[in-house]
Design a protein around this motif. Structure first.
Motif, PDB file in Angstrom:
ATOM      1  N   ALA A  25       0.842  -1.199   0.000  1.00 14.06           N
ATOM      2  CA  ALA A  25       0.000   0.000   0.000  1.00 14.06           C
ATOM      3  C   ALA A  25       0.881   1.255   0.000  1.00 14.06           C
ATOM      4  O   ALA A  25       0.516   2.276  -0.608  1.00 14.06           O
ATOM      5  CB  ALA A  25      -0.925  -0.014   1.213  1.00 14.06           C
ATOM      6  N   GLU A  26       2.039   1.184   0.635  1.00 13.76           N
ATOM      7  CA  GLU A  26       2.964   2.310   0.655  1.00 13.76           C
ATOM      8  C   GLU A  26       3.493   2.618  -0.749  1.00 13.76           C
ATOM      9  O   GLU A  26       3.659   3.788  -1.101  1.00 13.76           O
ATOM     10  CB  GLU A  26       4.137   2.045   1.614  1.00 13.76           C
ATOM     11  CG  GLU A  26       3.735   1.951   3.076  1.00 13.76           C
ATOM     12  CD  GLU A  26       3.122   0.598   3.471  1.00 13.76           C
ATOM     13  OE1 GLU A  26       2.438   0.570   4.504  1.00 13.76           O
ATOM     14  OE2 GLU A  26       3.312  -0.401   2.739  1.00 13.76           O
ATOM     15  N   VAL A  28       1.896   2.027  -3.567  1.00 12.35           N
ATOM     16  CA  VAL A  28       0.782   2.643  -4.287  1.00 12.35           C
ATOM     17  C   VAL A  28       0.690   4.117  -3.909  1.00 12.35           C
ATOM     18  O   VAL A  28       0.612   5.002  -4.776  1.00 12.35           O
ATOM     19  CB  VAL A  28      -0.551   1.917  -3.996  1.00 12.35           C
ATOM     20  CG1 VAL A  28      -1.734   2.709  -4.536  1.00 12.35           C
ATOM     21  CG2 VAL A  28      -0.541   0.518  -4.598  1.00 12.35           C
ATOM     22  N   ALA A  29       0.701   4.416  -2.615  1.00 13.58           N
ATOM     23  CA  ALA A  29       0.582   5.802  -2.140  1.00 13.58           C
ATOM     24  C   ALA A  29       1.734   6.666  -2.652  1.00 13.58           C
ATOM     25  O   ALA A  29       1.522   7.817  -3.057  1.00 13.58           O
ATOM     26  CB  ALA A  29       0.525   5.828  -0.618  1.00 13.58           C
ATOM     27  N   GLU A  32       1.078   7.398  -6.329  1.00 16.89           N
ATOM     28  CA  GLU A  32      -0.026   8.355  -6.461  1.00 16.89           C
ATOM     29  C   GLU A  32       0.468   9.780  -6.188  1.00 16.89           C
ATOM     30  O   GLU A  32       0.041  10.729  -6.855  1.00 16.89           O
ATOM     31  CB  GLU A  32      -1.164   8.002  -5.502  1.00 16.89           C
ATOM     32  CG  GLU A  32      -1.926   6.766  -5.908  1.00 16.89           C
ATOM     33  CD  GLU A  32      -2.963   6.328  -4.895  1.00 16.89           C
ATOM     34  OE1 GLU A  32      -3.962   5.730  -5.317  1.00 16.89           O
ATOM     35  OE2 GLU A  32      -2.774   6.582  -3.673  1.00 16.89           O
ATOM     36  N   GLU A  33       1.387   9.923  -5.251  1.00 19.51           N
ATOM     37  CA  GLU A  33       1.962  11.237  -4.953  1.00 19.51           C
ATOM     38  C   GLU A  33       2.775  11.747  -6.135  1.00 19.51           C
ATOM     39  O   GLU A  33       2.712  12.930  -6.477  1.00 19.51           O
ATOM     40  CB  GLU A  33       2.822  11.163  -3.694  1.00 19.51           C
ATOM     41  CG  GLU A  33       3.261  12.528  -3.208  1.00 19.51           C
ATOM     42  CD  GLU A  33       3.929  12.457  -1.846  1.00 19.51           C
ATOM     43  OE1 GLU A  33       4.968  13.122  -1.694  1.00 19.51           O
ATOM     44  OE2 GLU A  33       3.414  11.761  -0.955  1.00 19.51           O
ATOM     45  N   PRO A  38      -5.145   9.890  -7.718  1.00 19.62           N
ATOM     46  CA  PRO A  38      -5.276   8.532  -7.175  1.00 19.62           C
ATOM     47  C   PRO A  38      -5.251   7.490  -8.297  1.00 19.62           C
ATOM     48  O   PRO A  38      -5.714   7.744  -9.410  1.00 19.62           O
ATOM     49  CB  PRO A  38      -6.637   8.557  -6.475  1.00 19.62           C
ATOM     50  CG  PRO A  38      -7.393   9.655  -7.139  1.00 19.62           C
ATOM     51  CD  PRO A  38      -6.379  10.671  -7.578  1.00 19.62           C
ATOM     52  N   GLU A  41      -9.125   2.474  -8.907  1.00 20.59           N
ATOM     53  CA  GLU A  41      -9.315   1.445  -7.884  1.00 20.59           C
ATOM     54  C   GLU A  41      -9.028   0.031  -8.391  1.00 20.59           C
ATOM     55  O   GLU A  41      -8.395  -0.767  -7.699  1.00 20.59           O
ATOM     56  CB  GLU A  41     -10.724   1.533  -7.297  1.00 20.59           C
ATOM     57  CG  GLU A  41     -10.916   0.719  -6.050  1.00 20.59           C
ATOM     58  CD  GLU A  41     -10.019   1.119  -4.889  1.00 20.59           C
ATOM     59  OE1 GLU A  41      -9.633   0.224  -4.113  1.00 20.59           O
ATOM     60  OE2 GLU A  41      -9.689   2.313  -4.739  1.00 20.59           O
ATOM     61  N   LYS A  44      -5.336  -0.462  -8.717  1.00 23.17           N
ATOM     62  CA  LYS A  44      -4.767  -0.545  -7.368  1.00 23.17           C
ATOM     63  C   LYS A  44      -4.982  -1.946  -6.799  1.00 23.17           C
ATOM     64  O   LYS A  44      -4.062  -2.540  -6.226  1.00 23.17           O
ATOM     65  CB  LYS A  44      -5.433   0.500  -6.463  1.00 23.17           C
ATOM     66  CG  LYS A  44      -4.849   0.557  -5.067  1.00 23.17           C
ATOM     67  CD  LYS A  44      -5.590   1.525  -4.172  1.00 23.17           C
ATOM     68  CE  LYS A  44      -5.535   2.929  -4.686  1.00 23.17           C
ATOM     69  NZ  LYS A  44      -6.115   3.922  -3.745  1.00 23.17           N
TER      70      LYS A  44
END
Length: 169
Positions: A25-26, A28-29, A32-33, A38, A41, A44
């Motif tokens: 998840a890190e 992905v985040a 996204e940054e 985003p 979904e 992701k």
């Protein structure tokens, strides 16, 4: 197909390919940054629940360095940054290179749309200014087509045609 069904079907379809494990998840985040939007979904979920790259007809670029390069780029950040620049020949910000199809062609995904509209990058169509074009399919539609054996080789027949008045062949 629902997103749940697509995730399960993609997982079954790529089983045995020796793909990297799911992304974090890190990761992905962090991406996204980089993009500023985003991640759609469904994409992701595939990265988080199926594999950190290698899925799809041309094997999606990994979110992070995995040791398995599915393009000329070690990861999707490198691919995205390779497509950004000061000139007008690049896709708009938020359009992310997802799969390297060879011969300078890429399948791209629009992070600005919730359903992940798919784009084509093909500088062989006309000129570099017209290389990026939407193909009129969401990620779910595009994946369903691939899972049914209908992934396109070469140029996308559904892409929006380049400007007919292009003076840069």
């Amino acid at each position: 197909m629902t997103d749940d069904e697509l995730v399960l079907t993609v997982r079954a379809h790529v089983a045995g390919r020796g793909l990297p494990g799911p992304a974090s998840a890190e990761a992905v985040a962090a991406f996204e940054e980089v993009v500023g939007h985003p991640m759609p979904e469904l994409l992701k979920r595939i990265y988080l629940e199926v594999a950190n790259g290698g899925f799809g007809p041309w094997r999606a670029v990994s979110l992070t360095e995995t040791g398995d390069w599915f393009s000329d780029c070690a990861d999707i950040t490198m691919a995205y940054r390779g497509f950004t620049g000061p000139d007008d020949a690049v896709p708009p910000p938020g359009i992310v290179p997802l799969m390297d199809r060879g011969c300078a062609m890429w399948t791209l995904i629009d992070f600005r749309s919730a359903d992940g509209q798919m784009w084509d990058w093909d500088p062989n169509q006309c000129c570099i200014r017209h290389a990026a074009a939407p193909i009129g399919q969401s990620l779910a539609q595009w994946l369903t087509q691939w899972l049914h054996g209908a992934a396109h080789e070469g140029p996308y027949p559904l892409r929006t045609p380049a400007d007919s008045e292009c003076a840069n062949p």
